[in-house]
Design a protein around this motif. Structure first.
Motif, PDB file in Angstrom:
ATOM      1  N   ASP A 226      -4.868 -22.167 -18.814  1.00  0.00           N
ATOM      2  CA  ASP A 226      -5.651 -20.950 -18.573  1.00  0.00           C
ATOM      3  C   ASP A 226      -4.808 -19.692 -18.773  1.00  0.00           C
ATOM      4  O   ASP A 226      -5.262 -18.711 -19.368  1.00  0.00           O
ATOM      5  CB  ASP A 226      -6.220 -20.967 -17.146  1.00  0.00           C
ATOM      6  N   ALA A 227      -3.560 -19.733 -18.263  1.00  0.00           N
ATOM      7  CA  ALA A 227      -2.697 -18.551 -18.367  1.00  0.00           C
ATOM      8  C   ALA A 227      -2.339 -18.249 -19.819  1.00  0.00           C
ATOM      9  O   ALA A 227      -2.364 -17.093 -20.248  1.00  0.00           O
ATOM     10  CB  ALA A 227      -1.428 -18.764 -17.543  1.00  0.00           C
ATOM     11  N   SER A 229      -4.028 -18.945 -22.453  1.00  0.00           N
ATOM     12  CA  SER A 229      -5.224 -18.428 -23.116  1.00  0.00           C
ATOM     13  C   SER A 229      -5.493 -16.982 -22.718  1.00  0.00           C
ATOM     14  O   SER A 229      -5.809 -16.135 -23.560  1.00  0.00           O
ATOM     15  CB  SER A 229      -6.423 -19.304 -22.764  1.00  0.00           C
ATOM     16  N   ARG A 230      -5.334 -16.684 -21.433  1.00  0.00           N
ATOM     17  CA  ARG A 230      -5.625 -15.345 -20.917  1.00  0.00           C
ATOM     18  C   ARG A 230      -4.639 -14.308 -21.441  1.00  0.00           C
ATOM     19  O   ARG A 230      -4.973 -13.129 -21.564  1.00  0.00           O
ATOM     20  CB  ARG A 230      -5.586 -15.401 -19.387  1.00  0.00           C
ATOM     21  N   ASP A 232      -3.272 -13.933 -24.375  1.00  0.00           N
ATOM     22  CA  ASP A 232      -3.358 -13.628 -25.805  1.00  0.00           C
ATOM     23  C   ASP A 232      -2.225 -14.265 -26.609  1.00  0.00           C
ATOM     24  O   ASP A 232      -1.618 -13.634 -27.476  1.00  0.00           O
ATOM     25  CB  ASP A 232      -3.373 -12.113 -26.030  1.00  0.00           C
ATOM     26  N   CYS A 236      -5.693 -21.936 -26.767  1.00  0.00           N
ATOM     27  CA  CYS A 236      -6.922 -22.071 -25.984  1.00  0.00           C
ATOM     28  C   CYS A 236      -6.880 -23.276 -25.050  1.00  0.00           C
ATOM     29  O   CYS A 236      -7.854 -23.530 -24.325  1.00  0.00           O
ATOM     30  CB  CYS A 236      -8.148 -22.155 -26.899  1.00  0.00           C
ATOM     31  N   ASP A 365      -0.164  -8.540 -12.000  1.00  0.00           N
ATOM     32  CA  ASP A 365      -0.834  -9.718 -11.449  1.00  0.00           C
ATOM     33  C   ASP A 365      -0.114 -10.215 -10.193  1.00  0.00           C
ATOM     34  O   ASP A 365      -0.745 -10.678  -9.239  1.00  0.00           O
ATOM     35  CB  ASP A 365      -0.889 -10.846 -12.488  1.00  0.00           C
TER      36      ASP A 365
END
Length: 448
Positions: A226-227, A229-230, A232, A236, A365
């Motif tokens: 997830d990280a 993908s998030r 950029d 994926c 974050d």
């Protein structure tokens, strides 16, 4: 949590330099600070950034913490040398002890450890408990004192055993570590802070940390996918690709261990395909059946045809590989790991191989998850001036390392400068030389 770290006669720092994590009276971003048990008016900063030019002393500060941690946790052996590197540009410093002075919160107790040492021996060491308005000696060790070792007997259940452990501690050992190894239980809390809370992340490849987390940490691979993908990276997702056992490195001990794995027992292997930071792959080996199940971790990228395509880790950019190495740290700092314990991460060159927007996002974050009841910190060195941003960090969370013409480094907090408004452009002031710490570049000589 780290509250203060001071060193002197260490690498380029001849004189004392301090990194203070107790907040000033500045009001900006006050919600991210942590409460300090036993102190009504003190708050602890969650982040600190050290800026400066090349060879200014940023990495020397990082290495100082690493050396102290190594001295506490590692027995150098009978004839071993301590990892001490004094200031070598004057003869007196070169033969004098290096000093480390660290104050930290472990559990509900604030400790202060002072160690003075040369490469050959510890000349002075003391451990204190700090309470509001007072300090309580736990022990003191002084090589130049006839008594050599003093002990606060009220703090130990078996003071005779502690004295025996002290007498058997060699001159090239730190007693905090040596005493713990000899079952002085009262030292387990401060020793555990160095062993379990303080984490140092250097600039080298962190492939092993990613592999360890992938093997031992529940939900880490989901978080990592997830990280990536998030952020950029073009990735994926992550997937395991089954391969033959021949894909493992040709190491006899490794192959024997793989063949002897019990059902549902797993090991992870990181294979470097090129020296340095570039080119590695990660394989997991699970026991069971007639042959071990070997899978190679692959990244997934979505193409213009909408299909997912898998690639080896070595095909990813150096920035993506660097990010993967930091993901175990980010997993802990995010709170998604389920760990509620204290963590202090110190990262040398956090921005290395990263776009400035990505580094800013990592810091933002982290800070969103900080607050009065949290006990986690992120300290880092950086060359990225765009991170000198008061919308992200407070002035007392920013430090500048600078080296003079005589080779001595200094560490200066931006909060020490008067008249800096909360809306001031710090980058412009820094580049104008108002804070120091900028490279003094000479002109190219004309040989024509």
């Amino acid at each position: 949590m780290l509250l203060n770290f001071t060193l002197s006669n260490w690498m380029s720092y001849r004189d004392e330099a301090s990194l203070n994590m107790i907040s000033s009276l500045e009001r900006q971003h006050g919600e991210t600070r942590s409460e300090l048990p036993g102190f009504r008016s003190k708050k602890v900063l969650p982040v600190a950034a050290v800026y400066g030019g090349n060879s200014s002393g940023k990495t020397a500060l990082f290495k100082g913490l690493a050396a102290l941690r190594d001295m506490v946790l590692t027995d150098p052996g009978v004839d071993g040398l301590l990892p001490v590197q004094p200031f070598m540009l004057d003869s007196q410093s070169a033969t004098s002890p290096t000093m480390f002075d660290i104050t930290f919160l472990a559990g509900e107790t604030t400790y202060r450890l002072v160690v003075e040492a040369t490469r050959f021996s510890v000349s002075y060491e003391c451990l204190e408990i700090i309470k509001e308005g007072q300090s309580i000696d736990v022990y003191e060790r002084n090589a130049s004192d006839d008594e050599r070792f003093r002990l606060n007997r009220e703090l130990f259940s078996d003071s005779d055993h502690v004295l025996y452990a002290a007498k058997s501690t060699r001159s090239n050992q730190v007693f905090l570590g040596a005493g713990f190894s000899q079952n002085v239980d009262e030292l387990s809390e401060p020793f555990g802070w160095f062993a379990e809370t303080l984490e140092l992340v250097g600039v080298e490849s962190q492939a092993w940390s990613f592999a360890t987390a992938a093997t031992n940490r529940e939900d880490f691979l989901r978080y990592a996918g997830d990280a990536l993908s998030r952020m950029d990276t073009g990735i994926c997702g992550l997937v395991g690709e089954r391969v033959e056992i021949d894909a493992l490195p040709p190491d006899a001990r490794l192959l024997k261990k793989a063949s002897e794995l019990r059902e549902d027992e797993t090991i992870t292997v990181v294979a470097d395909r090129a020296p340095g930071d570039y080119g590695f792959e990660m394989l997991s080996v699970r026991g069971g059946g007639s042959r071990p199940d070997v899978q190679r971790l692959r990244t997934l990228h979505c193409g213009p045809d909408g299909e997912e395509h898998s690639f080896g880790l070595s095909a990813e950019s150096s920035g993506t590989q660097r990010l993967m190495g930091l993901l175990p740290m980010l997993f802990d700092l995010s709170g998604e790991s389920g760990s509620s314990g204290s963590k202090v991460f110190v990262v040398d060159e956090l921005d290395r191989c990263f776009h400035t927007m990505l580094t800013s996002r990592l810091i933002e974050d982290f800070l969103v998850t900080c607050g009065p009841d949290k006990r986690k910190q992120l300290l880092f060195t950086t060359h990225d001036l765009l991170l000198m941003d008061q919308s992200i960090m407070r002035r007392d969370e920013m430090y500048i390392a600078q080296r003079g013409s005589d080779g001595r480094s200094q560490l200066v907090a931006l909060s020490d400068f008067e008249g800096i408004r909360f809306d001031r452009d710090l980058i412009k002031s820094y580049l104008e030389g108002r804070f120091g710490g900028i490279p003094m570049l000479g002109e190219v000589s004309d040989h024509g």
